[in-house]
Design an enzyme around this catalytic site. Sequence first.
Site, PDB file in Angstrom:
ATOM      1  N   GLY A  60       0.804  -1.023  -0.049  1.00 27.82           N
ATOM      2  CA  GLY A  60      -0.075  -0.082   0.012  1.00 27.82           C
ATOM      3  C   GLY A  60       0.838   1.134   0.181  1.00 27.82           C
ATOM      4  O   GLY A  60       0.427   2.349   0.433  1.00 27.82           O
ATOM      5  N   ASN A 119       1.411   3.042  -2.604  1.00 23.72           N
ATOM      6  CA  ASN A 119       0.676   4.000  -3.548  1.00 23.72           C
ATOM      7  C   ASN A 119      -0.474   4.658  -2.723  1.00 23.72           C
ATOM      8  O   ASN A 119      -0.813   5.731  -2.938  1.00 23.72           O
ATOM      9  CB  ASN A 119       0.196   3.479  -4.683  1.00 23.72           C
ATOM     10  CG  ASN A 119       1.373   3.556  -5.673  1.00 23.72           C
ATOM     11  OD1 ASN A 119       1.795   4.427  -6.223  1.00 23.72           O
ATOM     12  ND2 ASN A 119       2.019   2.493  -5.882  1.00 23.72           N
ATOM     13  N   LYS A 148     -16.150 -14.628  -9.357  1.00 26.46           N
ATOM     14  CA  LYS A 148     -15.940 -13.255  -9.580  1.00 26.46           C
ATOM     15  C   LYS A 148     -17.306 -12.342  -9.578  1.00 26.46           C
ATOM     16  O   LYS A 148     -17.226 -11.213  -8.746  1.00 26.46           O
ATOM     17  CB  LYS A 148     -14.998 -12.965 -10.662  1.00 26.46           C
ATOM     18  CG  LYS A 148     -14.806 -11.654 -10.667  1.00 26.46           C
ATOM     19  CD  LYS A 148     -13.863 -11.273 -11.888  1.00 26.46           C
ATOM     20  CE  LYS A 148     -12.515 -12.134 -12.119  1.00 26.46           C
ATOM     21  NZ  LYS A 148     -11.338 -11.287 -11.759  1.00 26.46           N
ATOM     22  N   LEU A 180      -7.717  -9.429 -11.732  1.00 26.01           N
ATOM     23  CA  LEU A 180      -8.401  -8.660 -12.925  1.00 26.01           C
ATOM     24  C   LEU A 180      -9.785  -8.424 -12.443  1.00 26.01           C
ATOM     25  O   LEU A 180     -10.547  -9.016 -11.760  1.00 26.01           O
ATOM     26  CB  LEU A 180      -8.505  -9.732 -14.141  1.00 26.01           C
ATOM     27  CG  LEU A 180      -7.264  -9.787 -14.898  1.00 26.01           C
ATOM     28  CD1 LEU A 180      -7.634 -10.678 -15.991  1.00 26.01           C
ATOM     29  CD2 LEU A 180      -7.096  -8.463 -15.526  1.00 26.01           C
ATOM     30  N   ILE A 181     -10.207  -7.195 -13.092  1.00 25.33           N
ATOM     31  CA  ILE A 181     -11.652  -6.765 -12.672  1.00 25.33           C
ATOM     32  C   ILE A 181     -12.511  -7.237 -13.806  1.00 25.33           C
ATOM     33  O   ILE A 181     -12.317  -7.348 -14.744  1.00 25.33           O
ATOM     34  CB  ILE A 181     -11.644  -4.852 -12.722  1.00 25.33           C
ATOM     35  CG1 ILE A 181     -10.837  -4.627 -11.844  1.00 25.33           C
ATOM     36  CG2 ILE A 181     -13.241  -4.491 -12.764  1.00 25.33           C
ATOM     37  CD1 ILE A 181     -11.294  -4.476 -10.334  1.00 25.33           C
ATOM     38  N   ASN A 226      -5.926   2.293 -13.138  1.00 20.52           N
ATOM     39  CA  ASN A 226      -4.779   1.490 -12.549  1.00 20.52           C
ATOM     40  C   ASN A 226      -3.489   2.208 -12.887  1.00 20.52           C
ATOM     41  O   ASN A 226      -3.203   2.913 -13.699  1.00 20.52           O
ATOM     42  CB  ASN A 226      -4.809   0.165 -13.209  1.00 20.52           C
ATOM     43  CG  ASN A 226      -3.872  -0.868 -12.756  1.00 20.52           C
ATOM     44  OD1 ASN A 226      -3.582  -0.889 -11.358  1.00 20.52           O
ATOM     45  ND2 ASN A 226      -3.063  -1.685 -13.628  1.00 20.52           N
ATOM     46  N   HIS A 234       0.470   1.101 -13.230  1.00 18.13           N
ATOM     47  CA  HIS A 234       1.539  -0.119 -13.321  1.00 18.13           C
ATOM     48  C   HIS A 234       2.966   0.380 -13.718  1.00 18.13           C
ATOM     49  O   HIS A 234       3.089   1.223 -14.308  1.00 18.13           O
ATOM     50  CB  HIS A 234       0.821  -0.788 -14.618  1.00 18.13           C
ATOM     51  CG  HIS A 234       1.737  -1.849 -15.137  1.00 18.13           C
ATOM     52  ND1 HIS A 234       1.570  -3.343 -14.335  1.00 18.13           N
ATOM     53  CD2 HIS A 234       2.773  -2.197 -16.021  1.00 18.13           C
ATOM     54  CE1 HIS A 234       2.414  -4.291 -14.766  1.00 18.13           C
ATOM     55  NE2 HIS A 234       3.161  -3.584 -15.826  1.00 18.13           N
TER      56      HIS A 234
HETATM   57  C1  GRF Z   1       2.995  -0.951  -7.575  1.00 20.66           C
HETATM   58  O1  GRF Z   1       4.132  -1.010  -8.200  1.00 20.66           O
HETATM   59  C2  GRF Z   1       1.829  -0.517  -8.594  1.00 20.66           C
HETATM   60  O2  GRF Z   1       2.094  -0.038  -9.597  1.00 20.66           O
HETATM   61  C3  GRF Z   1       1.650  -1.890  -9.181  1.00 20.66           C
HETATM   62  O3  GRF Z   1       1.626  -2.938  -7.773  1.00 20.66           O
HETATM   63  C4  GRF Z   1       2.341  -1.925  -6.766  1.00 20.66           C
HETATM   64  C5  GRF Z   1       1.715  -1.898  -5.735  1.00 20.66           C
HETATM   65  O4  GRF Z   1       2.774  -1.149  -4.698  1.00 20.66           O
HETATM   66  N1  GRF Z   1       0.292  -2.188  -9.830  1.00 20.66           N
HETATM   67  P1  GRF Z   1       1.933  -0.735  -3.241  1.00 20.66           P
HETATM   68  O5  GRF Z   1       1.272  -1.840  -2.616  1.00 20.66           O
HETATM   69  O6  GRF Z   1       1.304   0.485  -3.761  1.00 20.66           O
HETATM   70  O7  GRF Z   1       3.204  -0.513  -2.453  1.00 20.66           O
END
Ligand code: GRF
Length: 187
Positions: free
Chosen positions: A14, A16, A64, A91-92, A106, A108
Site C-alpha cells: 500500500g 501508493n 467473481k 482482474l476486474i 490503474n 502499473h
Molecule cells: C505498484 O508498483 C503498482 O504499480 C503495482 O503494484 C505495486 C503496488 O505497490 N500495480 P504498493 O502496494 O502500492 O506499495
Amino acid sequence: MSMVKVAVFASGKGSNFQAMLDADNLPCEIVLLVCDQQQAGVLDKAKQHGIETFVFSAKNYESKEAYESEIAEQLRKKGIEWIFLAGYMRLIGPTLLEAYEGKIVNIHPSYLPAFPGKDAIGQAFEAGVEETGVTVHFIDEGMDTGPIIEQVAVPILANDTKETLQKRIQAVEHRLYPQVIRELIQK
Ligand code: GRF
C-alpha cells in the site's frame, strides 16, 4: 460542497495508497479501501487513517461476479464515483467494469504496453532494456491493457540492481498517481 468520493483497491503493502493519503490538495475523499488479502500491509495504513475497509476472500464466493456484486453494492451505498487500483492483484470483471465504466484507473510499474502482468520491474530488469517506466491507465477486461492516461519513462542505469530500480520507479509512482488523480477528478 462535498468532495468526490473514491475507493482504492489494493492487495499489498500500500505505498501508493499511502502516497494518496499524503498528497496535498487531492480533490477527493478516500472513503473505502477494498482488499482481497486478510494480512495485507495496506490494511494497517487504512486503520491508522481511520479509513473503512472491505476485506474479502475470493475463495468464499462462488464466482467473481458474486464478490464483485457485493463490492459494487458497497460502493453504491457510499456514493463512490471513482475506483483507483493500487496493487490490486485481480482482474476486474464485467460486473464492476459495467457499473464503473470509464471510472476505474490503474497504475502499473512499466511503460505499457511493455511488460504487463506480474513483476513488471523484474521483467524489465531481466530483459536488459535501457528504459522502463510507469503508466497510469483506464482499465478494460485485459491484463494491464486499456487506454493510457499518462506515462513516465524511467531509465535503467548501468549500476542498477532490481532493488535500486524499484526504488526509483516507486518514487515516480508516488508522485504521478496523485497528480493524475487530481487531473481526472477536476475535469
Ligand atoms: C505498484 O508498483 C503498482 O504499480 C503495482 O503494484 C505495486 C503496488 O505497490 N500495480 P504498493 O502496494 O502500492 O506499495
